[in-house]
Write a protein that holds these residues in place. Structure first.
Motif, PDB file in Angstrom:
ATOM      1  N   ASN A 148      -0.085  13.337   6.372  1.00  5.07           N
ATOM      2  CA  ASN A 148      -1.242  12.694   5.755  1.00  5.07           C
ATOM      3  C   ASN A 148      -0.859  11.546   4.840  1.00  5.07           C
ATOM      4  O   ASN A 148      -1.584  11.222   3.903  1.00  5.07           O
ATOM      5  N   LEU A 149       0.264  10.934   5.149  1.00  7.62           N
ATOM      6  CA  LEU A 149       0.731   9.851   4.284  1.00  7.62           C
ATOM      7  C   LEU A 149      -0.280   8.709   4.195  1.00  7.62           C
ATOM      8  O   LEU A 149      -0.415   8.084   3.146  1.00  7.62           O
ATOM      9  N   SER A 150      -0.980   8.440   5.296  1.00 10.61           N
ATOM     10  CA  SER A 150      -1.918   7.315   5.253  1.00 10.61           C
ATOM     11  C   SER A 150      -3.034   7.561   4.233  1.00 10.61           C
ATOM     12  O   SER A 150      -3.606   6.634   3.689  1.00 10.61           O
ATOM     13  N   ASP A 151      -3.308   8.817   3.966  1.00  4.70           N
ATOM     14  CA  ASP A 151      -4.300   9.154   2.952  1.00  4.70           C
ATOM     15  C   ASP A 151      -3.684   9.159   1.553  1.00  4.70           C
ATOM     16  O   ASP A 151      -4.285   8.712   0.580  1.00  4.70           O
TER      17      ASP A 151
ATOM     18  N   GLN B 140       1.125   3.140  -6.638  1.00 10.72           N
ATOM     19  CA  GLN B 140       0.317   4.126  -7.364  1.00 10.72           C
ATOM     20  C   GLN B 140       0.749   5.536  -6.969  1.00 10.72           C
ATOM     21  O   GLN B 140       0.706   6.441  -7.773  1.00 10.72           O
ATOM     22  N   THR B 141       1.139   5.704  -5.732  1.00 10.41           N
ATOM     23  CA  THR B 141       1.761   6.958  -5.311  1.00 10.41           C
ATOM     24  C   THR B 141       3.275   6.772  -5.381  1.00 10.41           C
ATOM     25  O   THR B 141       3.829   5.907  -4.711  1.00 10.41           O
ATOM     26  N   LEU B 142       3.920   7.571  -6.245  1.00  8.11           N
ATOM     27  CA  LEU B 142       5.379   7.487  -6.350  1.00  8.11           C
ATOM     28  C   LEU B 142       6.044   8.512  -5.418  1.00  8.11           C
ATOM     29  O   LEU B 142       7.095   8.263  -4.860  1.00  8.11           O
ATOM     30  N   TRP B 143       5.407   9.681  -5.330  1.00 12.21           N
ATOM     31  CA  TRP B 143       5.910  10.745  -4.445  1.00 12.21           C
ATOM     32  C   TRP B 143       4.745  11.300  -3.663  1.00 12.21           C
ATOM     33  O   TRP B 143       3.736  11.612  -4.278  1.00 12.21           O
TER      34      TRP B 143
ATOM     35  N   VAL C 243       6.452   1.597   3.843  1.00 11.52           N
ATOM     36  CA  VAL C 243       5.919   0.379   3.217  1.00 11.52           C
ATOM     37  C   VAL C 243       7.066  -0.465   2.688  1.00 11.52           C
ATOM     38  O   VAL C 243       7.141  -1.678   2.914  1.00 11.52           O
ATOM     39  N   VAL C 244       7.969   0.202   1.984  1.00 13.49           N
ATOM     40  CA  VAL C 244       9.096  -0.518   1.396  1.00 13.49           C
ATOM     41  C   VAL C 244      10.045  -0.992   2.500  1.00 13.49           C
ATOM     42  O   VAL C 244      10.522  -2.134   2.478  1.00 13.49           O
TER      43      VAL C 244
END
Lengths: 311, 379
Positions: free
Chosen positions: B262-265, B311-314, B320-321
């Protein structure tokens, strides 16, 4: 030969907690600490829990302490002094350092003692370390800005027990920590107040000379949290004593003794009405809380009289 | 015009308290600690007004334990603390991950280690938030960089906690917590709230840790007729303790999978000017504010600088990076610690591309410190 407890002699002794610290004007904690340390002739080593006393006496880049002093964290002054004391006695036993009759003292506020530090305190006295734990009790978390603790009395306004239109301040009674410590059956437990300075100093001497773990609970008003004028600290502390809200007594090797009996037991209202934190209790709809507080004081006082063989 | 929308001057800690209430939080247990105390103080007033419960506990260990208990009782529950309190909460963070109990832990970071500097900002708990408890577990950590973002991410934190049955840490910092900004909060009906999944299966069929078909089996509140077992021991699908490898392994796979799928969320970030950038700045929290300013300064001087605000660190937004890093040779990672998130960027982008800017002395960074690195590299 111990220094006589007469003001002229005591005044000549250099303060172990020096002036210039940044505790508030009228803070009860510094009065308590200075009086107690002045009562001890031997060298002292101090562990200090996180709190006003710790923060305001050690503001960068200074310290107000003229004795060895260590701060660890909020919950562990009793554990920290445990390690220091045990190491000292071990080194003495091994003949590596001379016996100097060092007195080990831990200071913590009521948050660091009644709440987060209770486990460490209970463990340290159960293990029988030879030290004195002093709770300077201002009845709330004053260092973080007046939050309720388990020492905060019923009905008191704090920022986390706010007095509003529906809920009139703290909903719970204060914990009787001195009784809890007495139940540990350690050599010396006492309750004291800086307004009875001779009583406080004599108890301090007994505590550090008792040969084992000792605990003292010392009422130390905070004018910021209690909401009173800065020059009323000692007077208000004495009112707590004279209303029997804060009785002065000691438990020495299981023997309970009342060390001060008010000539006339004043109504607790006399103490409450002088403090802004109880102001809302005087509204008609909250008067019953004053009655509840009085009943609690009476019940605890009667129990104490029985324990002390005064009835 | 909607009159319910109005601007207010609000502190970050206040926005957190209001965001929690807006998200449906009705239980708070906590302990005073600078710079998070205001959250407790505000919720002590606000929660009783909305039928919720505020409890001041005797320490941080008890605080998170009470929050976990409240969550099992069916409430959306939260605690708020700072670094020393986060350290004390670590055992229960692992417990919440193991027992899959939704809860929100707010950490308003101050300079550490130990007592550190209670009133000074830092971003030193990034790794502690991810790896602080022992053992292997996934966790979601969010980091806001403005008062409005505090509100939004507090709501998100609750939503993620409920959606994925996981502890979520909101990693604020002293500046974001104490700063006051003019904010316009969304009207209550515009706030998206995720409620805990329910089930229609009869009690005798209910398995609180069922591994298939869904990755997030519903967690039913105690007291509704569904009798089941919750423990910090490894457990089977019914929640009973197990030592069987063939039961431990599927569980472990599932709790990682429920996040990874669910990373996209879950991954929240803002990209700006990344497409044609020659240098990328990656920042979060208070440092993102400074970095944005530095990026603008450099752009005015003609540099092609991209900006990625996390905004999401973990879980760490690896793809993305990685995607951005593939076309770039220089990535600047300023943060108020000795290089915690930079390690992740280095892992994904390659160590030679990453230039760390670290400050952990209680002061926030100056834009010029970041500009100097951006421009020193591009000259």
């Amino acid at each position: 030969m111990a220094t006589k407890l007469i003001p002229k002699e005591l005044a000549k002794r250099p303060d172990r907690l020096s002036p210039g610290h940044r505790l508030c004007a009228g803070c009860g904690a510094s009065i308590v600490v200075r009086q107690m340390l002045a009562a001890i002739d031997a060298p002292v080593v101090i562990a200090n829990a996180t709190g006003c006393l710790e923060v305001a006496t050690t503001i960068y880049p200074y310290t107000a302490w003229r004795v060895p002093w260590m701060h660890n964290a909020f919950e562990n002054a009793a554990s920290t002094i445990t390690g220091i004391e045990a190491a000292y006695r071990s080194l003495v036993r091994q003949g590596k350092i001379p016996e100097q009759n060092v007195k080990f003292i831990a200071f913590g506020g009521d948050g660091g003692t009644y709440d987060i530090g209770l486990q460490a305190l209970s463990g340290a006295v159960e293990r029988g370390h030879q030290f004195l734990y002093v709770c300077y009790n201002n009845e709330a978390y004053m260092n973080t800005g007046i939050q309720r603790s388990s020492a905060t009395p019923l009905g008191a306004h704090t920022t986390t027990s706010p007095a509003g239109e529906v809920i009139p301040g703290k909903q719970q009674k204060r914990k009787d920590l001195t009784m809890i410590m007495a139940a540990h059956d350690i050599p010396y437990v006492a309750q004291a107040a800086p307004s009875q300075w001779r009583d406080l100093m004599q108890k301090t001497r007994k505590a550090v000379d008792c040969g084992g773990a000792a605990f003292m609970n010392v009422l130390a008003s905070c004018n910021r949290g209690w909401r009173h004028a800065t020059d009323e600290t000692v007077e208000l502390t004495q009112l707590a004593v004279d209303t029997c809200y804060w009785p002065l007594y000691e438990v020495e090797n299981g023997q309970w003794r009342l060390t001060y009996k008010p000539k006339e037991k004043l109504p607790v209202e006399e103490w409450l009405k002088r403090q802004g934190r109880f102001r809302h209790l005087f509204r008609p709809e909250n008067r019953h809380l004053i009655d509840e507080l009085q009943a609690e004081v009476d019940r605890r006082w009667e129990r104490l009289l029985r324990l002390c063989g005064e009835t | 015009m909607n009159t319910s929308i109005h601007s207010v001057l609000m502190q970050g800690d206040e926005a957190c308290a209001e965001g929690a209430i807006a998200a449906g939080c009705r239980f708070f247990a906590g302990y005073p600690i600078t710079p998070a105390t205001e959250i407790a103080e505000l919720l002590a007033r606000r929660l009783p007004q909305v039928g919720g419960v505020f409890i001041q506990m005797e320490d941080e260990i008890a605080s998170l334990a009470a929050v976990i208990g409240a969550s099992v009782g069916g409430a959306k529950a939260m605690t708020a603390t700072s670094g020393p309190g986060l350290s004390l909460m670590q055992e229960h963070i692992g417990y919440a991950a193991m027992a899959e109990i939704p809860c929100v832990i707010v950490d308003v970071q101050r300079l550490g280690p130990a007592t550190g500097r209670p009133t000074s900002p830092a971003q030193g708990d990034v790794m502690a938030a991810r790896w602080g408890s022992h053992g292997d577990y996934p966790i979601i950590v969010l980091s806001p960089s403005s008062v409005r973002e505090v509100f939004d991410l507090t709501v998100k934190a609750f939503n993620f906690a409920e959606q994925y049955r996981t502890p979520v840490i909101l990693l604020m910092d002293e500046v974001i917590g104490h700063m006051r900004e003019r904010v316009t909060l969304p009207p209550p009906d515009a706030i998206e709230r995720t409620e805990r999944a329910v089930t229609t299966v009869p009690p005798e069929w209910y398995k609180p840790y069922e591994n298939f078909p869904a990755d997030v089996p519903p967690l039913l509140p105690f007291g509704e007729g569904y009798r089941y077992h919750i423990t910090g021991l490894h457990h089977d699908e019914r929640g009973y303790p197990t030592e069987q490898v063939d039961e431990i392994r599927p569980w472990l796979d599932r709790i990682f999978r429920k996040i990874e799928r669910n990373l996209s969320d879950i991954l929240l970030y803002e990209e700006n000017g990344v497409e044609d950038a020659e240098t990328l700045v990656i920042a979060y929290g208070v440092t993102a504010r400074v970095a944005r300013h530095a990026v603008e300064m450099s752009r005015e001087r003609g540099r092609k600088v991209g900006f990625l605000k996390l905004q999401t660190l973990w879980p760490f937004p690896e793809e993305v990076v990685e995607h951005a890093a593939a076309r770039l040779h220089r990535i600047v990672v300023p943060e108020l610690n000795m290089g915690q998130l930079a390690r992740e960027v280095e892992r994904v982008a390659g160590r030679h591309k990453v230039h760390r800017i670290n400050r952990a002395d209680g002061e926030i960074m100056q834009p010029s410190e970041i500009v100097a690195v951006i421009e020193g590299w591009t000259v």
